[in-house]
Design a protein around this motif. Structure first.
Motif, PDB file in Angstrom:
ATOM      1  N   MET A 192       0.851  -1.191   0.000  1.00 26.07           N
ATOM      2  CA  MET A 192       0.000   0.000   0.000  1.00 26.07           C
ATOM      3  C   MET A 192       0.889   1.245   0.000  1.00 26.07           C
ATOM      4  SD  MET A 192      -3.239   0.895   2.497  1.00 26.07           S
ATOM      5  CE  MET A 192      -2.727  -0.284   3.679  1.00 26.07           C
ATOM      6  N   ASN A 193       0.699   2.136  -0.986  1.00 20.80           N
ATOM      7  CA  ASN A 193       1.514   3.352  -1.017  1.00 20.80           C
ATOM      8  C   ASN A 193       0.881   4.432  -0.127  1.00 20.80           C
ATOM      9  OD1 ASN A 193      -0.481   4.818  -2.480  1.00 20.80           O
ATOM     10  ND2 ASN A 193       0.264   3.935  -4.395  1.00 20.80           N
ATOM     11  N   HIS A 194       1.589   5.570  -0.016  1.00 21.76           N
ATOM     12  CA  HIS A 194       1.158   6.589   0.943  1.00 21.76           C
ATOM     13  C   HIS A 194      -0.203   7.182   0.579  1.00 21.76           C
ATOM     14  CE1 HIS A 194       1.578   9.562   4.061  1.00 21.76           C
ATOM     15  NE2 HIS A 194       1.248  10.504   3.190  1.00 21.76           N
TER      16      HIS A 194
ATOM     17  N   ALA B 136      -6.015   7.808   1.712  1.00 21.35           N
ATOM     18  CA  ALA B 136      -7.396   7.744   1.228  1.00 21.35           C
ATOM     19  C   ALA B 136      -8.192   6.692   1.995  1.00 21.35           C
ATOM     20  CB  ALA B 136      -7.398   7.429  -0.264  1.00 21.35           C
ATOM     21  N   LEU B 137      -7.570   5.534   2.221  1.00 22.08           N
ATOM     22  CA  LEU B 137      -8.270   4.454   2.926  1.00 22.08           C
ATOM     23  C   LEU B 137      -8.545   4.844   4.376  1.00 22.08           C
ATOM     24  CD1 LEU B 137      -9.408   1.589   2.806  1.00 22.08           C
ATOM     25  CD2 LEU B 137      -7.126   0.727   3.361  1.00 22.08           C
ATOM     26  N   GLY B 138      -7.548   5.481   5.015  1.00 21.21           N
ATOM     27  CA  GLY B 138      -7.727   5.925   6.398  1.00 21.21           C
ATOM     28  C   GLY B 138      -8.886   6.896   6.502  1.00 21.21           C
ATOM     29  N   ARG B 139      -8.957   7.825   5.557  1.00 21.44           N
ATOM     30  CA  ARG B 139     -10.026   8.822   5.600  1.00 21.44           C
ATOM     31  C   ARG B 139     -11.379   8.137   5.414  1.00 21.44           C
ATOM     32  NH1 ARG B 139      -9.217  11.773   0.981  1.00 21.44           N
ATOM     33  NH2 ARG B 139      -7.292  12.657   1.799  1.00 21.44           N
ATOM     34  N   ALA B 140     -11.465   7.237   4.442  1.00 23.90           N
ATOM     35  CA  ALA B 140     -12.733   6.551   4.149  1.00 23.90           C
ATOM     36  C   ALA B 140     -13.207   5.753   5.369  1.00 23.90           C
ATOM     37  CB  ALA B 140     -12.557   5.633   2.944  1.00 23.90           C
ATOM     38  N   LEU B 141     -12.263   5.098   6.060  1.00 23.90           N
ATOM     39  CA  LEU B 141     -12.647   4.285   7.231  1.00 23.90           C
ATOM     40  C   LEU B 141     -13.084   5.164   8.395  1.00 23.90           C
ATOM     41  CD1 LEU B 141      -9.887   1.513   7.113  1.00 23.90           C
ATOM     42  CD2 LEU B 141     -12.303   1.297   6.495  1.00 23.90           C
ATOM     43  N   ARG B 142     -12.434   6.322   8.546  1.00 21.84           N
ATOM     44  CA  ARG B 142     -12.845   7.231   9.618  1.00 21.84           C
ATOM     45  C   ARG B 142     -14.255   7.762   9.366  1.00 21.84           C
ATOM     46  NH1 ARG B 142      -7.402   8.229   9.651  1.00 21.84           N
ATOM     47  NH2 ARG B 142      -7.544   9.875   8.079  1.00 21.84           N
ATOM     48  N   VAL B 143     -14.583   8.024   8.079  1.00 24.23           N
ATOM     49  CA  VAL B 143     -15.936   8.470   7.726  1.00 24.23           C
ATOM     50  C   VAL B 143     -16.962   7.418   8.138  1.00 24.23           C
ATOM     51  CG1 VAL B 143     -17.478   8.909   5.769  1.00 24.23           C
ATOM     52  CG2 VAL B 143     -15.240  10.042   5.858  1.00 24.23           C
ATOM     53  N   LEU B 144     -16.616   6.142   7.885  1.00 24.75           N
ATOM     54  CA  LEU B 144     -17.537   5.060   8.275  1.00 24.75           C
ATOM     55  C   LEU B 144     -17.732   5.030   9.783  1.00 24.75           C
ATOM     56  CD1 LEU B 144     -16.461   2.059   5.995  1.00 24.75           C
ATOM     57  CD2 LEU B 144     -18.170   3.846   5.578  1.00 24.75           C
ATOM     58  N   GLY B 145     -16.629   5.302  10.514  1.00 24.32           N
ATOM     59  CA  GLY B 145     -16.729   5.345  11.975  1.00 24.32           C
ATOM     60  C   GLY B 145     -17.679   6.437  12.429  1.00 24.32           C
ATOM     61  N   GLU B 146     -17.594   7.579  11.754  1.00 23.85           N
ATOM     62  CA  GLU B 146     -18.493   8.692  12.104  1.00 23.85           C
ATOM     63  C   GLU B 146     -19.948   8.318  11.832  1.00 23.85           C
ATOM     64  OE1 GLU B 146     -17.082  12.146   9.988  1.00 23.85           O
ATOM     65  OE2 GLU B 146     -15.093  11.921  10.912  1.00 23.85           O
ATOM     66  N   HIS B 147     -20.157   7.634  10.684  1.00 24.58           N
ATOM     67  CA  HIS B 147     -21.523   7.174  10.387  1.00 24.58           C
ATOM     68  C   HIS B 147     -22.034   6.294  11.524  1.00 24.58           C
ATOM     69  CE1 HIS B 147     -21.916   8.914   6.513  1.00 24.58           C
ATOM     70  NE2 HIS B 147     -21.080   8.106   5.868  1.00 24.58           N
ATOM     71  N   GLY B 148     -21.173   5.432  11.997  1.00 27.82           N
ATOM     72  CA  GLY B 148     -21.558   4.519  13.077  1.00 27.82           C
ATOM     73  C   GLY B 148     -21.930   5.273  14.332  1.00 27.82           C
ATOM     74  N   ASP B 149     -21.143   6.295  14.669  1.00 31.61           N
ATOM     75  CA  ASP B 149     -21.432   7.092  15.867  1.00 31.61           C
ATOM     76  C   ASP B 149     -22.761   7.839  15.749  1.00 31.61           C
ATOM     77  OD1 ASP B 149     -19.108   6.270  17.016  1.00 31.61           O
ATOM     78  OD2 ASP B 149     -17.921   8.010  16.370  1.00 31.61           O
ATOM     79  N   ALA B 150     -23.052   8.297  14.516  1.00 33.22           N
ATOM     80  CA  ALA B 150     -24.238   9.142  14.322  1.00 33.22           C
ATOM     81  C   ALA B 150     -25.520   8.343  14.152  1.00 33.22           C
ATOM     82  CB  ALA B 150     -24.030  10.039  13.087  1.00 33.22           C
ATOM     83  N   LEU B 151     -25.382   7.026  14.010  1.00 33.89           N
ATOM     84  CA  LEU B 151     -26.543   6.190  13.691  1.00 33.89           C
ATOM     85  C   LEU B 151     -27.541   6.144  14.858  1.00 33.89           C
ATOM     86  CD1 LEU B 151     -27.321   4.400  11.246  1.00 33.89           C
ATOM     87  CD2 LEU B 151     -26.400   2.459  12.542  1.00 33.89           C
TER      88      LEU B 151
ATOM     89  N   ASP C  18      -9.846  -2.786  -1.991  1.00 38.67           N
ATOM     90  CA  ASP C  18      -9.527  -3.689  -3.106  1.00 38.67           C
ATOM     91  C   ASP C  18      -8.267  -3.233  -3.828  1.00 38.67           C
ATOM     92  OD1 ASP C  18     -11.407  -5.607  -2.844  1.00 38.67           O
ATOM     93  OD2 ASP C  18     -12.897  -4.624  -4.132  1.00 38.67           O
ATOM     94  N   ASP C  19      -8.130  -1.901  -3.973  1.00 40.74           N
ATOM     95  CA  ASP C  19      -6.951  -1.373  -4.671  1.00 40.74           C
ATOM     96  C   ASP C  19      -5.691  -1.514  -3.820  1.00 40.74           C
ATOM     97  OD1 ASP C  19      -8.605  -0.676  -6.710  1.00 40.74           O
ATOM     98  OD2 ASP C  19      -8.802   1.440  -6.131  1.00 40.74           O
ATOM     99  N   SER C  20      -5.869  -1.449  -2.503  1.00 37.12           N
ATOM    100  CA  SER C  20      -4.702  -1.432  -1.617  1.00 37.12           C
ATOM    101  C   SER C  20      -4.163  -2.828  -1.343  1.00 37.12           C
ATOM    102  CB  SER C  20      -5.068  -0.787  -0.281  1.00 37.12           C
ATOM    103  OG  SER C  20      -5.650   0.477  -0.497  1.00 37.12           O
TER     104      SER C  20
END
Ligand SMILES: [Zn+2]
Length: 188
Positions: free
Chosen positions: A1-3, A8-23, A47-49
């Motif tokens: 996995m490059n930088h 990008a993956l870290g940001r996407a996963l954090r967004v999912l975490g926020e969705h979980g908190d707000a649910l 998949d890309d990483s």
């Protein structure tokens, strides 16, 4: 996995975490569709990483090695090694092979250590295969023994000959082993 992928993956996963908190129970469908889209985005990034195939075993040493369904870690390589270890526990250590080829007056064949192999006569007792005679050093002798057993007045439903060497191998089966229910004691 490059930088860039990592960021990008870290940001996407954090967004999912926020969705979980707000649910909550009141989260509207429009928001759920947004969550779904974000999950898909994160999956695509993942998949890309990820490189290489998913592991076929649970073995940390051979994650993509050949599979043995019966091994606790599914690893055929480690299971083979464990089996050999169990065998040498029972039979003693394997004889050491000499590395340098010394000439022998007995000839090449006799230079090899005697393999410890045996032929096991087994009978089908209606439930499982069980040993029905002394393990033989000679296959022919074991077959003659089974032949005599089969001619006996109280012959079992089936017999088989098992070769014990580096592993157990069924060589031949006589008769049909059918699973028989155990008769309940005392008929009501
Ligand atoms: Zn392994």
């Amino acid at each position: 996995m490059n930088h860039a992928q990592l960021t990008a993956l870290g940001r996407a996963l954090r967004v999912l975490g926020e969705h979980g908190d707000a649910l909550t129970g009141d989260t509207p469908d429009t928001k759920l569709h947004e969550v779904k889209a974000d999950i898909k985005r994160a999956l695509n990034l993942l998949d890309d990483s990820v490189s290489g195939a998913a592991p076929s075993t649970r073995c940390p040493e051979h994650p993509n090695g050949p599979v043995d369904e019966n091994a606790p870690d599914l690893c055929l390589l480690c299971e083979t090694r464990r089996r050999a270890a169990r065998r040498s526990e029972i039979n003693g250590p394997e004889p050491a092979y000499s590395a340098d080829p010394k000439p022998s007056r007995y000839g090449v064949r006799e230079d090899r250590p005697q393999p410890q192999q045996r032929w096991l006569p087994e009978l089908w007792n209606g439930q499982v295969w069980q040993l029905c005679g002394t393990p033989r050093r000679d296959r022919h002798e074991a077959e003659l023994y089974i032949a005599a057993q089969r001619r006996g007045p109280r012959a079992a439903m089936a017999y088989r000959l098992v070769h014990e060497f580096t592993d157990y191998e069924v060589l031949r089966v006589w008769g049909t082993p059918v699973r028989v229910d155990i008769e309940p004691l005392g008929n009501l």
